[in-house]
Design an enzyme around this catalytic site. Structure first.
Site, short mmCIF file in Angstrom:
data_model
loop_
_atom_site.label_atom_id
_atom_site.label_comp_id
_atom_site.label_asym_id
_atom_site.label_seq_id
_atom_site.Cartn_x
_atom_site.Cartn_y
_atom_site.Cartn_z
N ARG A 175 38.19 68.92 109.38
CA ARG A 175 37.92 68.26 110.66
C ARG A 175 39.15 67.43 111.02
NH1 ARG A 175 32.40 68.38 112.08
NH2 ARG A 175 31.07 69.14 110.39
N HIS A 215 43.24 61.17 112.61
CA HIS A 215 42.48 61.21 111.37
C HIS A 215 41.90 62.60 111.16
CE1 HIS A 215 38.48 60.72 109.28
NE2 HIS A 215 39.34 60.34 108.36
N HIS A 224 42.02 64.20 114.64
CA HIS A 224 41.46 63.65 115.88
C HIS A 224 41.97 62.24 116.17
CE1 HIS A 224 37.78 66.31 114.82
NE2 HIS A 224 38.70 67.02 115.44
N LYS A 253 39.22 53.26 112.11
CA LYS A 253 38.13 53.88 111.35
C LYS A 253 38.13 53.40 109.91
CE LYS A 253 38.15 58.14 114.05
NZ LYS A 253 38.38 59.60 114.02
N GLN A 303 30.34 51.44 116.22
CA GLN A 303 29.67 52.73 116.04
C GLN A 303 29.81 53.17 114.60
OE1 GLN A 303 30.51 55.56 119.22
NE2 GLN A 303 30.76 57.17 117.71
N ASP A 304 28.74 53.76 114.04
CA ASP A 304 28.78 54.39 112.72
C ASP A 304 28.55 55.89 112.92
OD1 ASP A 304 29.10 51.97 111.47
OD2 ASP A 304 27.18 51.98 110.44
N ASN A 305 29.36 56.70 112.26
CA ASN A 305 29.23 58.16 112.33
C ASN A 305 28.96 58.70 110.93
OD1 ASN A 305 29.91 58.14 115.09
ND2 ASN A 305 32.07 58.15 114.60
N TYR A 309 31.72 56.92 108.62
CA TYR A 309 32.82 56.08 109.08
C TYR A 309 32.40 55.20 110.24
CZ TYR A 309 33.70 60.12 112.20
OH TYR A 309 33.59 61.16 113.10
N ASP A 350 39.31 72.29 117.11
CA ASP A 350 40.38 71.97 116.15
C ASP A 350 41.37 73.11 116.01
OD1 ASP A 350 39.13 69.56 115.85
OD2 ASP A 350 38.41 69.93 113.82
N GLU A 410 39.51 62.15 123.88
CA GLU A 410 39.75 62.70 122.54
C GLU A 410 40.84 63.76 122.59
OE1 GLU A 410 37.08 63.71 118.75
OE2 GLU A 410 36.60 64.93 120.49
#
Length: 183
Positions: free
Chosen positions: A59, A118, A62, A71, A47-49, A131, A168, A142
């Protein structure tokens, strides 16, 4: 590419080789064979975010308790301070953190292996972060550790309170968080 190991084993900075001429520059942002050699194991990204955030947005921190994600993080616009926290209970560096300035200008990437939390804070007016992850996002798995957990002692390079999501802002302390049982 140049590899710079950080203070926690497994977390590395990757600096690409940049080819410049009067037209601009070119660099290879990812090469699977070179990446595998750099970290010493075969890695598959699934996966790419891509995130966009404004100044003082923080952020994280996590992680996923099941389906942990390694990552590979880089910034394509702006500047962030990026942090990895070791959550592997049997690790000699459990609860320690490392941080690095990533920017579009320095082109540095950070590899954060599975078993780490992260997070990042935006230092420029805005930033775009890309990432790659080694497993898929799993909302039910999560978790979030507080950015300001005193037991971690992260030195975020900001004045005042950052801008946080509701999720968060409700992060747990390391003492109360689920962590990884493996090294």
């Amino acid at each position: 590419m140049h590899i710079l190991p950080l203070a926690i084993e497994g977390v590395v900075i990757i600096e690409p080789r940049v080819f410049r001429d009067d037209r601009g520059y070119l660099f290879e942002s990812f090469n699977n064979r070179a990446f595998d050699e750099a970290i010493g194991k075969h890695t598959t990204f699934v996966q790419d975010n891509h995130s966009y955030s404004t100044k003082h947005v923080l952020r994280g921190l996590h992680y996923q308790i099941r389906q942990p994600q390694g990552k590979l993080v880089r910034v394509i616009a702006g500047v962030v301070f990026d942090v990895a926290v070791d959550l592997r209970k049997r690790s000699p560096t459990f609860g320690r953190w490392v941080g690095e300035i990533l920017s579009a200008e320095n082109r540095k990437q950070i590899w954060i292996p599975e078993g780490f939390a992260h997070g990042f804070v935006v230092l420029s007016d805005s930033a775009e972060v890309l990432y790659k992850t080694t497993d898929y996002w799993s909302p039910e798995n999560e978790r979030c550790i507080r950015w300001d957990d005193a037991s971690l002692g992260i030195t975020w390079p900001i004045d005042g309170t950052p801008i946080l999501s509701a999720k968060d802002a409700q992060g747990m302390t390391l003492l109360d968080a689920e962590t990884y049982p493996y090294p």
